[in-house]
Motif scaffolding. Structure first.
Motif, PDB file in Angstrom:
ATOM      1  N   GLN A   7       0.824  -1.199   0.000  1.00 63.49           N
ATOM      2  CA  GLN A   7       0.000   0.000   0.000  1.00 63.49           C
ATOM      3  C   GLN A   7       0.863   1.257   0.000  1.00 63.49           C
ATOM      4  N   ASP A   8       2.047   1.138   0.548  1.00 67.76           N
ATOM      5  CA  ASP A   8       2.974   2.262   0.587  1.00 67.76           C
ATOM      6  C   ASP A   8       3.531   2.514  -0.812  1.00 67.76           C
ATOM      7  N   SER A   9       3.225   3.669  -1.380  1.00 71.16           N
ATOM      8  CA  SER A   9       3.622   3.951  -2.762  1.00 71.16           C
ATOM      9  C   SER A   9       5.122   4.173  -2.916  1.00 71.16           C
ATOM     10  N   THR A  10       5.856   4.256  -1.810  1.00 69.70           N
ATOM     11  CA  THR A  10       7.312   4.430  -1.901  1.00 69.70           C
ATOM     12  C   THR A  10       8.043   3.097  -1.936  1.00 69.70           C
ATOM     13  N   LYS A  11       7.320   1.993  -1.810  1.00 70.32           N
ATOM     14  CA  LYS A  11       7.940   0.670  -1.793  1.00 70.32           C
ATOM     15  C   LYS A  11       7.690  -0.065  -3.110  1.00 70.32           C
ATOM     16  N   GLN A  12       8.627  -0.935  -3.462  1.00 67.60           N
ATOM     17  CA  GLN A  12       8.494  -1.719  -4.681  1.00 67.60           C
ATOM     18  C   GLN A  12       7.594  -2.933  -4.456  1.00 67.60           C
ATOM     19  N   ALA A  13       7.021  -3.413  -5.544  1.00 69.07           N
ATOM     20  CA  ALA A  13       6.272  -4.666  -5.487  1.00 69.07           C
ATOM     21  C   ALA A  13       7.238  -5.811  -5.225  1.00 69.07           C
ATOM     22  N   LEU A  14       6.725  -6.897  -4.640  1.00 62.36           N
ATOM     23  CA  LEU A  14       7.564  -8.050  -4.305  1.00 62.36           C
ATOM     24  C   LEU A  14       7.080  -9.289  -5.040  1.00 62.36           C
ATOM     25  N   TYR A  70       5.217 -15.898   2.851  1.00 60.58           N
ATOM     26  CA  TYR A  70       6.625 -15.535   2.663  1.00 60.58           C
ATOM     27  C   TYR A  70       6.752 -14.168   1.985  1.00 60.58           C
ATOM     28  N   VAL A  71       5.954 -13.938   0.925  1.00 61.97           N
ATOM     29  CA  VAL A  71       6.064 -12.686   0.176  1.00 61.97           C
ATOM     30  C   VAL A  71       5.334 -11.546   0.879  1.00 61.97           C
ATOM     31  N   SER A  72       4.364 -11.876   1.739  1.00 61.51           N
ATOM     32  CA  SER A  72       3.578 -10.841   2.413  1.00 61.51           C
ATOM     33  C   SER A  72       4.220 -10.353   3.704  1.00 61.51           C
ATOM     34  N   ASN A  73       5.366 -10.902   4.061  1.00 59.25           N
ATOM     35  CA  ASN A  73       6.069 -10.490   5.275  1.00 59.25           C
ATOM     36  C   ASN A  73       6.739  -9.141   5.026  1.00 59.25           C
ATOM     37  N   TRP A  74       6.165  -8.085   5.612  1.00 59.40           N
ATOM     38  CA  TRP A  74       6.643  -6.740   5.317  1.00 59.40           C
ATOM     39  C   TRP A  74       7.948  -6.394   6.037  1.00 59.40           C
ATOM     40  N   SER A  75       8.530  -7.336   6.756  1.00 63.07           N
ATOM     41  CA  SER A  75       9.861  -7.081   7.300  1.00 63.07           C
ATOM     42  C   SER A  75      10.884  -6.973   6.168  1.00 63.07           C
ATOM     43  N   PHE A  76      10.504  -7.525   4.998  1.00 64.04           N
ATOM     44  CA  PHE A  76      11.341  -7.395   3.802  1.00 64.04           C
ATOM     45  C   PHE A  76      10.649  -6.410   2.862  1.00 64.04           C
ATOM     46  N   SER A  77      11.256  -5.249   2.671  1.00 63.87           N
ATOM     47  CA  SER A  77      10.701  -4.259   1.756  1.00 63.87           C
ATOM     48  C   SER A  77      11.847  -3.475   1.137  1.00 63.87           C
ATOM     49  N   VAL A  78      11.604  -2.993  -0.070  1.00 58.35           N
ATOM     50  CA  VAL A  78      12.633  -2.269  -0.810  1.00 58.35           C
ATOM     51  C   VAL A  78      12.045  -0.950  -1.305  1.00 58.35           C
ATOM     52  N   ALA A  79      12.713   0.144  -0.992  1.00 56.72           N
ATOM     53  CA  ALA A  79      12.240   1.457  -1.432  1.00 56.72           C
ATOM     54  C   ALA A  79      12.482   1.643  -2.929  1.00 56.72           C
ATOM     55  N   HIS A  80      11.723   2.549  -3.522  1.00 56.64           N
ATOM     56  CA  HIS A  80      11.849   2.800  -4.959  1.00 56.64           C
ATOM     57  C   HIS A  80      13.222   3.347  -5.333  1.00 56.64           C
ATOM     58  N   GLY A  81      13.741   4.219  -4.533  1.00 55.64           N
ATOM     59  CA  GLY A  81      14.978   4.879  -4.911  1.00 55.64           C
ATOM     60  C   GLY A  81      14.697   6.085  -5.795  1.00 55.64           C
ATOM     61  N   TRP A  82      15.747   6.708  -6.297  1.00 53.05           N
ATOM     62  CA  TRP A  82      15.579   7.958  -7.039  1.00 53.05           C
ATOM     63  C   TRP A  82      15.158   7.737  -8.486  1.00 53.05           C
ATOM     64  N   CYS A  83      15.451   6.584  -9.049  1.00 53.49           N
ATOM     65  CA  CYS A  83      15.083   6.331 -10.448  1.00 53.49           C
ATOM     66  C   CYS A  83      14.578   4.890 -10.580  1.00 53.49           C
ATOM     67  N   PRO A  84      13.373   4.625 -10.097  1.00 49.01           N
ATOM     68  CA  PRO A  84      12.883   3.235 -10.078  1.00 49.01           C
ATOM     69  C   PRO A  84      12.478   2.736 -11.463  1.00 49.01           C
ATOM     70  N   ALA A  85      12.698   1.452 -11.689  1.00 44.47           N
ATOM     71  CA  ALA A  85      12.173   0.835 -12.901  1.00 44.47           C
ATOM     72  C   ALA A  85      10.648   0.870 -12.834  1.00 44.47           C
ATOM     73  N   THR A  86      10.012   1.194 -13.945  1.00 45.43           N
ATOM     74  CA  THR A  86       8.563   1.385 -13.974  1.00 45.43           C
ATOM     75  C   THR A  86       7.988   0.650 -15.165  1.00 45.43           C
ATOM     76  N   SER A  87       6.954  -0.156 -14.927  1.00 42.20           N
ATOM     77  CA  SER A  87       6.347  -0.925 -16.014  1.00 42.20           C
ATOM     78  C   SER A  87       5.297  -0.111 -16.747  1.00 42.20           C
ATOM     79  N   LEU A  88       4.963  -0.545 -17.942  1.00 39.80           N
ATOM     80  CA  LEU A  88       3.948   0.121 -18.757  1.00 39.80           C
ATOM     81  C   LEU A  88       2.587   0.080 -18.066  1.00 39.80           C
ATOM     82  N   ALA A  89       2.243  -1.058 -17.480  1.00 40.07           N
ATOM     83  CA  ALA A  89       0.952  -1.188 -16.809  1.00 40.07           C
ATOM     84  C   ALA A  89       0.867  -0.260 -15.598  1.00 40.07           C
TER      85      ALA A  89
END
Length: 323
Positions: A108-115, A227-246
């Protein structure tokens, strides 16, 4: 479309690249809007790869060894679970089979990447697992990433000739072997390239994609889901995140929806003859382009339809109606 020159291309005199910065910013059109968003798109597409050409596509060559198993129509949760258990038991009974489960999660946090995550079992023993960030992406994009990762891990195990992939999003599995232009197409190209090599090496090899209803919380898939829903593992977007067309498309739709809602709150945009409707919670219905529109959904109520029709036929004053 882009503002950079394309080698070997002859630009039209009215091409966007020929617009000055002032004219570019002052021009209102779809082409200018798209050109402004292109720098955010980090995907690479290959519309003419050899693997995507008719009669040379992986489903043209190996359609008898790549199978998809959707959930049975009308089957009860108990029947679905029984069928999944039977498929799992069959896979465990085969000496050279790998059991794979994959899942994805979009925070839900828009600053985090999908996992995306995947685990591989040989009989009852888990032999490999991975959990990775998959950039700014939609849920189907992340599911495709998870499927790509799971297939790669299973094919790397020596002696495997049948891979069972359990996923709760079968359309992403179908997209994994589709090299048409779509979001995350380059991941599909990687999957097809690997599958082509793996299937072509031995004629007995095959891969099966089995659909799992996530609401069942079926053991193997639920294991990866937690395993994937454990939010103890999260990665921020960073300054230039890869972004998909969708993801870009989804963001633009959301922006348009927000602007639409803003305009509907102004009398100048609505005018004086607009029929206001309320939902069951006495809240104003908001405009929507999804699933036929929010009003269409509520107008399916026979009682509301009758009241609206009486209002129109009797030329009654327009007010707020409750669904």
């Amino acid at each position: 479309m882009g503002r950079r020159d394309v080698p070997g291309a002859h630009m039209h005199r009215w091409h966007i690249n020929n617009l000055g910065t002032k004219a570019f910013l002052a021009t209102k059109s779809t082409a200018v809007d798209v050109a402004g968003k292109l720098p955010r798109l980090m995907e690479v597409f290959d519309a003419d790869s050899s693997e995507a050409r008719p009669s040379n596509r992986i489903m043209d060559i190996f359609s008898d060894r790549i199978s998809f198993h959707p959930r049975p129509n009308g089957a009860s949760p108990e029947e679905q679970t029984t069928l999944l258990d039977a498929t799992l038991l069959k896979a465990k009974g085969q000496e050279h089979s790998a059991i794979v489960a994959c899942d994805a999660s979009v925070p839900q946090d828009s600053t985090k990447q999908a996992l995306a995550a995947a685990r591989v079992w040989i009989r009852d023993c888990m032999v490999r697992q991975t959990r990775q960030a998959s950039s700014r992406a939609t849920a189907p994009d992340a599911e495709l990433y998870a499927i790509r990762a799971s297939i790669g891990m299973a094919m790397a195990i020596a002696g495997i000739d049948h891979i069972y992939v359990f996923t709760d999003h079968l359309p992403s599995a179908e997209q994994a072997v589709d090299l048409g232009i779509h979001s995350e197409q380059w991941r599909s190209l990687e999957v097809c390239t690997r599958l082509w090599s793996w299937l072509g090496t031995d004629p007995v090899r095959r891969i099966s994609f089995i659909s799992v209803n996530s609401t069942l919380k079926w053991s193997v898939h639920q294991n990866v889901h937690e395993y994937v829903s454990n939010w103890s593992f999260s990665v921020a977007h960073g300054w230039c995140p890869a972004t998909s067309l969708a993801y870009l498309h989804m963001a633009e739709v959301a922006a348009c929806q927000d602007e639409w809602n803003r305009l509907f709150s102004t009398s100048k945009y609505l005018g004086r003859g607009f029929l206001h409707l309320c939902d069951n919670n006495n809240k104003d219905l908001k405009p929507s382009s999804l699933r036929g529109g929010m009003w269409l959904k509520h107008l399916e109520s026979p009682m509301l339809c009758a009241r609206v029709c009486r209002c129109v036929l009797n030329h009654a004053p327009i007010g707020a109606f409750r669904a």
